[in-house]
Scaffold this motif. Structure first.
Motif, PDB file in Angstrom:
ATOM      1  N   TRP A  38     -10.463   8.093   6.645  1.00 23.14           N
ATOM      2  CA  TRP A  38      -9.983   6.720   6.612  1.00 23.14           C
ATOM      3  C   TRP A  38      -8.830   6.578   5.629  1.00 23.14           C
ATOM      4  O   TRP A  38      -8.947   6.924   4.465  1.00 23.14           O
ATOM      5  N   LEU A  39      -7.735   6.033   6.103  1.00 22.38           N
ATOM      6  CA  LEU A  39      -6.544   5.831   5.287  1.00 22.38           C
ATOM      7  C   LEU A  39      -6.414   4.350   4.963  1.00 22.38           C
ATOM      8  O   LEU A  39      -6.352   3.515   5.863  1.00 22.38           O
ATOM      9  N   LEU A  40      -6.390   4.036   3.673  1.00 21.54           N
ATOM     10  CA  LEU A  40      -6.185   2.663   3.194  1.00 21.54           C
ATOM     11  C   LEU A  40      -4.795   2.606   2.580  1.00 21.54           C
ATOM     12  O   LEU A  40      -4.482   3.376   1.678  1.00 21.54           O
ATOM     13  N   ILE A  41      -3.965   1.691   3.048  1.00 21.23           N
ATOM     14  CA  ILE A  41      -2.606   1.540   2.508  1.00 21.23           C
ATOM     15  C   ILE A  41      -2.537   0.186   1.830  1.00 21.23           C
ATOM     16  O   ILE A  41      -2.697  -0.861   2.480  1.00 21.23           O
ATOM     17  N   LEU A  42      -2.310   0.190   0.523  1.00 22.27           N
ATOM     18  CA  LEU A  42      -2.212  -1.027  -0.270  1.00 22.27           C
ATOM     19  C   LEU A  42      -0.739  -1.350  -0.499  1.00 22.27           C
ATOM     20  O   LEU A  42       0.032  -0.481  -0.893  1.00 22.27           O
ATOM     21  N   SER A  43      -0.358  -2.605  -0.265  1.00 23.97           N
ATOM     22  CA  SER A  43       1.044  -2.991  -0.429  1.00 23.97           C
ATOM     23  C   SER A  43       1.148  -4.473  -0.736  1.00 23.97           C
ATOM     24  O   SER A  43       0.168  -5.218  -0.651  1.00 23.97           O
ATOM     25  N   LYS A  44       2.352  -4.910  -1.065  1.00 23.17           N
ATOM     26  CA  LYS A  44       2.637  -6.332  -1.233  1.00 23.17           C
ATOM     27  C   LYS A  44       2.799  -6.952   0.136  1.00 23.17           C
ATOM     28  O   LYS A  44       3.370  -6.350   1.042  1.00 23.17           O
ATOM     29  N   GLY A  71      -4.303 -12.801  -0.863  1.00 26.36           N
ATOM     30  CA  GLY A  71      -3.227 -13.448  -1.602  1.00 26.36           C
ATOM     31  C   GLY A  71      -1.889 -12.807  -1.291  1.00 26.36           C
ATOM     32  O   GLY A  71      -1.425 -12.844  -0.173  1.00 26.36           O
ATOM     33  N   ARG A  72      -1.269 -12.184  -2.295  1.00 27.50           N
ATOM     34  CA  ARG A  72       0.029 -11.538  -2.087  1.00 27.50           C
ATOM     35  C   ARG A  72      -0.082 -10.043  -1.838  1.00 27.50           C
ATOM     36  O   ARG A  72       0.911  -9.336  -1.883  1.00 27.50           O
ATOM     37  N   ARG A  73      -1.274  -9.549  -1.557  1.00 24.83           N
ATOM     38  CA  ARG A  73      -1.489  -8.123  -1.295  1.00 24.83           C
ATOM     39  C   ARG A  73      -2.026  -7.920   0.113  1.00 24.83           C
ATOM     40  O   ARG A  73      -2.723  -8.765   0.650  1.00 24.83           O
ATOM     41  N   GLU A  74      -1.690  -6.785   0.697  1.00 27.45           N
ATOM     42  CA  GLU A  74      -2.200  -6.408   2.005  1.00 27.45           C
ATOM     43  C   GLU A  74      -2.919  -5.071   1.924  1.00 27.45           C
ATOM     44  O   GLU A  74      -2.538  -4.202   1.155  1.00 27.45           O
ATOM     45  N   LEU A  75      -3.934  -4.919   2.746  1.00 26.58           N
ATOM     46  CA  LEU A  75      -4.683  -3.674   2.853  1.00 26.58           C
ATOM     47  C   LEU A  75      -4.732  -3.305   4.324  1.00 26.58           C
ATOM     48  O   LEU A  75      -5.290  -4.038   5.133  1.00 26.58           O
ATOM     49  N   LEU A  76      -4.112  -2.195   4.672  1.00 26.17           N
ATOM     50  CA  LEU A  76      -4.108  -1.688   6.042  1.00 26.17           C
ATOM     51  C   LEU A  76      -5.139  -0.566   6.127  1.00 26.17           C
ATOM     52  O   LEU A  76      -5.112   0.369   5.329  1.00 26.17           O
ATOM     53  N   VAL A  77      -6.056  -0.669   7.069  1.00 22.94           N
ATOM     54  CA  VAL A  77      -7.116   0.319   7.242  1.00 22.94           C
ATOM     55  C   VAL A  77      -6.950   0.966   8.608  1.00 22.94           C
ATOM     56  O   VAL A  77      -6.851   0.273   9.624  1.00 22.94           O
ATOM     57  N   THR A  78      -6.907   2.298   8.637  1.00 24.41           N
ATOM     58  CA  THR A  78      -6.744   3.043   9.880  1.00 24.41           C
ATOM     59  C   THR A  78      -7.335   4.435   9.720  1.00 24.41           C
ATOM     60  O   THR A  78      -7.675   4.846   8.619  1.00 24.41           O
ATOM     61  N   ARG A  79      -7.453   5.137  10.818  1.00 21.88           N
ATOM     62  CA  ARG A  79      -7.846   6.551  10.760  1.00 21.88           C
ATOM     63  C   ARG A  79      -6.620   7.360  10.347  1.00 21.88           C
ATOM     64  O   ARG A  79      -5.504   7.037  10.733  1.00 21.88           O
ATOM     65  N   ASP A  80      -6.838   8.405   9.571  1.00 25.16           N
ATOM     66  CA  ASP A  80      -5.730   9.256   9.156  1.00 25.16           C
ATOM     67  C   ASP A  80      -5.355  10.175  10.311  1.00 25.16           C
ATOM     68  O   ASP A  80      -6.196  10.898  10.838  1.00 25.16           O
ATOM     69  N   PHE A  81      -4.100  10.115  10.726  1.00 24.69           N
ATOM     70  CA  PHE A  81      -3.641  10.903  11.872  1.00 24.69           C
ATOM     71  C   PHE A  81      -2.596  11.932  11.484  1.00 24.69           C
ATOM     72  O   PHE A  81      -2.149  12.698  12.321  1.00 24.69           O
ATOM     73  N   ARG A  82      -2.207  11.969  10.204  1.00 26.74           N
ATOM     74  CA  ARG A  82      -1.171  12.896   9.769  1.00 26.74           C
ATOM     75  C   ARG A  82      -1.740  14.235   9.349  1.00 26.74           C
ATOM     76  O   ARG A  82      -2.837  14.304   8.805  1.00 26.74           O
ATOM     77  N   LYS A  83      -1.006  15.284   9.587  1.00 26.18           N
ATOM     78  CA  LYS A  83      -1.408  16.611   9.124  1.00 26.18           C
ATOM     79  C   LYS A  83      -1.005  16.748   7.669  1.00 26.18           C
ATOM     80  O   LYS A  83       0.142  16.527   7.307  1.00 26.18           O
ATOM     81  N   ARG A  84      -1.952  17.088   6.839  1.00 23.49           N
ATOM     82  CA  ARG A  84      -1.699  17.259   5.415  1.00 23.49           C
ATOM     83  C   ARG A  84      -1.545  18.744   5.120  1.00 23.49           C
ATOM     84  O   ARG A  84      -2.356  19.549   5.548  1.00 23.49           O
ATOM     85  N   PHE A  85      -0.488  19.112   4.416  1.00 25.30           N
ATOM     86  CA  PHE A  85      -0.184  20.508   4.115  1.00 25.30           C
ATOM     87  C   PHE A  85      -0.658  20.908   2.726  1.00 25.30           C
ATOM     88  O   PHE A  85      -0.086  21.777   2.094  1.00 25.30           O
ATOM     89  N   TYR A  86      -1.715  20.280   2.260  1.00 25.23           N
ATOM     90  CA  TYR A  86      -2.298  20.594   0.970  1.00 25.23           C
ATOM     91  C   TYR A  86      -3.805  20.382   1.065  1.00 25.23           C
ATOM     92  O   TYR A  86      -4.302  19.738   1.986  1.00 25.23           O
TER      93      TYR A  86
END
Length: 70
Positions: A62-68, A22-37
């Motif tokens: 796995w990184l899931l990004i939820l957005s409009k 509908g009006r939402r998007e879900l982006l699925v990708t591998r996490d490639f960022r270095k996390r400092f925590y």
């Protein structure tokens, strides 16, 4: 200031795909960022790099990004 651009730096990410509900998007990708925590080993939820986005990190990989949808 973030070093990622408006597309979340996706030019560097391996094989991402987007699902639209509908009006939402879900982006699925591998996490490639270095996390400092310390990251929770099962699921980690955080605000996204842009307003209105939610990032969910599953199994530290796995990184899931939820957005409009635009």
């Amino acid at each position: 200031m973030t070093t990622l651009n408006n597309a979340f730096g996706m030019q560097y990410a391996p094989s991402a795909f987007t699902l639209r509900f509908g009006r939402r998007e879900l982006l699925v990708t591998r996490d490639f960022r270095k996390r400092f925590y310390a990251v929770n080993p099962l699921i980690e939820c955080d605000t996204g790099v842009e307003a209105g986005h939610v990032e969910v990190l599953l199994l530290r990989r796995w990184l899931l990004i939820l957005s409009k949808a635009h």
